[in-house]
Design an enzyme around this catalytic site. Structure first.
Site, PDB file in Angstrom:
ATOM      1  N   PRO A  93     107.020  42.538 -39.181  1.00  0.00           N
ATOM      2  CA  PRO A  93     108.132  41.982 -38.413  1.00  0.00           C
ATOM      3  C   PRO A  93     108.444  40.557 -38.892  1.00  0.00           C
ATOM      4  CG  PRO A  93     106.154  42.153 -37.050  1.00  0.00           C
ATOM      5  CD  PRO A  93     105.829  42.801 -38.365  1.00  0.00           C
ATOM      6  N   GLY A  99     103.854  36.080 -42.165  1.00  0.00           N
ATOM      7  CA  GLY A  99     104.071  35.825 -43.597  1.00  0.00           C
ATOM      8  C   GLY A  99     105.008  36.818 -44.261  1.00  0.00           C
ATOM      9  N   SER A 100     105.992  37.314 -43.498  1.00  0.00           N
ATOM     10  CA  SER A 100     106.891  38.321 -44.087  1.00  0.00           C
ATOM     11  C   SER A 100     107.643  37.755 -45.298  1.00  0.00           C
ATOM     12  CB  SER A 100     107.878  38.856 -43.046  1.00  0.00           C
ATOM     13  OG  SER A 100     108.707  37.829 -42.580  1.00  0.00           O
ATOM     14  N   ASP A 144     100.576  30.874 -46.545  1.00  0.00           N
ATOM     15  CA  ASP A 144     101.071  32.253 -46.675  1.00  0.00           C
ATOM     16  C   ASP A 144     100.959  32.748 -48.117  1.00  0.00           C
ATOM     17  OD1 ASP A 144     101.706  31.673 -44.096  1.00  0.00           O
ATOM     18  OD2 ASP A 144     103.738  32.462 -44.174  1.00  0.00           O
TER      19      ASP A 144
HETATM   20  O1  PMV Z   1     104.840  29.670 -39.359  1.00  0.00           O
HETATM   21  P1  PMV Z   1     103.578  30.329 -38.919  1.00  0.00           P
HETATM   22  O2  PMV Z   1     103.684  30.978 -37.615  1.00  0.00           O
HETATM   23  O3  PMV Z   1     103.003  31.214 -39.978  1.00  0.00           O
HETATM   24  O4  PMV Z   1     102.470  29.233 -38.624  1.00  0.00           O
HETATM   25  C1  PMV Z   1     102.338  28.098 -39.324  1.00  0.00           C
HETATM   26  C2  PMV Z   1     101.062  27.431 -38.952  1.00  0.00           C
HETATM   27  C3  PMV Z   1     101.227  25.960 -38.576  1.00  0.00           C
HETATM   28  O5  PMV Z   1      99.927  25.413 -38.635  1.00  0.00           O
HETATM   29  C4  PMV Z   1     101.762  25.823 -37.171  1.00  0.00           C
HETATM   30  C5  PMV Z   1     102.157  25.216 -39.507  1.00  0.00           C
HETATM   31  C6  PMV Z   1     101.640  25.058 -40.932  1.00  0.00           C
HETATM   32  O6  PMV Z   1     102.473  24.703 -41.786  1.00  0.00           O
HETATM   33  O7  PMV Z   1     100.446  25.221 -41.195  1.00  0.00           O
END
Ligand code: PMV
Length: 299
Positions: A93, A99-100, A144
């Site tokens: 999703p 990480g889509s 990611d």
């Molecule tokens: O964007 P997300 O939901 O994958 O989360 C990022 C994680 C944070 O620590 C909030 C931001 C970051 O850049 O590490």
């Protein structure tokens, strides 16, 4: 075909301030088919959308990652841009912390390199994918792209990563469930900004860092689950959880080893470490979620 998305097991938000986070690659499917065409055509089954264009200078928010992947790929390998059709299928999703975007970028790079018979190793893929994220988002953390490229469990600190091979042996015996609870009402950048305004944030980050450090050494599912719950309690203090998320976590407390919100928050997903009560858990949470994804680590 890659079968990889990412979850943050510990340390979201704290990682922005140089504390450690632990991320994990999980088996959710993405595939990208590349074929010759008479225009640039990008089709996403997930979004139920097709873009048709004569050139790569089109501005389309949904497909900006793909357009930039094509540009960077052609540019990096000195290939004269030619019309292609890219068909994207993904069960991840969008915009909920799994990480889509990175998954689609990485799969597009792999499919393009197959199409053009160019060999890319993991380091090449990571470098190019990170570049695409950076150019598209303005600013990006490596979480990611590194997790999805290299797989397994990673420690992220100061925008560098290391593979946690000892933890891999434990984690591969774990069964997780991702509960996509609700659409996020805010973007990651907005949530990071809100957290930055909390004057007590450093105290919380230090606690979160301790938990992440402990988790690296854990070899017991019950203990690991308790650490997930502890991390969630601290994230609640950062005001990034929601009532719906907390409801799912309350149920998971009774019918799993433990659970926490994963990613920036404001809605999104919960990661749950399953125990033998998983059937009961699913029965009790299914009316509180949009979708459920059983998953395991991808090494
Ligand atoms: O964007 P997300 O939901 O994958 O989360 C990022 C994680 C944070 O620590 C909030 C931001 C970051 O850049 O590490």
């Amino acid at each position: 075909m890659v079968m990889v998305a990412k979850v943050i097991l510990f340390g979201e938000h704290a990682v922005v301030y140089g504390y450690r986070a632990i991320s994990m690659a999980i088996n959710l499917n993405t595939s990208v088919k590349v074929e010759k065409a008479d225009k640039f055509i990008i089709y996403s089954e997930n979004l139920n959308k097709t873009l048709v264009s004569d050139n790569l200078e089109c501005n389309d928010r949904d497909f900006s990652y793909i357009i930039n992947t094509l540009k960077i790929f052609f540019n990096n390998f000195n290939i004269e841009p030619e019309y292609l059709k890219l068909s994207i299928y993904s069960e991840i999703p969008v915009s909920c912390g799994l990480g889509s975007s990175a998954s689609v970028i990485i799969e597009t790079l792999k499919s393009l390199s197959n199409f053009y018979n160019i060999e890319l190793d993991k380091n090449d893929i990571f470098k190019l994918a990170y570049e695409v994220e950076r150019i598209t988002q303005g600013k990006a953390s490596i979480t990611d792209t590194a997790t999805i490229t290299y797989g397994g469990v990673l420690e992220i600190k100061d925008n560098k990563f290391r593979k946690l091979n000892d933890l891999n042996d434990f984690i591969k015996e774990c069964d997780f469930l991702i509960a996509y609870v609700e659409k996020r009402n805010k973007k990651t950048a907005d949530l990071v900004k809100e957290v930055s305004n909390l004057d007590y944030k450093d105290e919380i980050f230090k606690e979160i860092d301790k938990i992440a450090k402990e988790a690296i050494k854990v070899n017991d599912k019950k203990e690991f689950g308790e650490l997930l719950l502890k991390n969630h309690e601290l994230l609640k203090k950062l005001n990034i959880s929601t009532n719906k998320i907390d409801k799912v976590i309350d149920i998971a407390k009774k019918y799993s080893y433990g659970a926490k919100i994963t990613g920036a928050g404001g809605g999104g997903c919960v990661i749950i470490l399953l125990n033998d009560n998983w059937k009961e858990l699913i029965k009790r949470i299914k009316n509180h979620v949009i979708s459920l994804y059983p998953c395991k680590v991808i090494l």
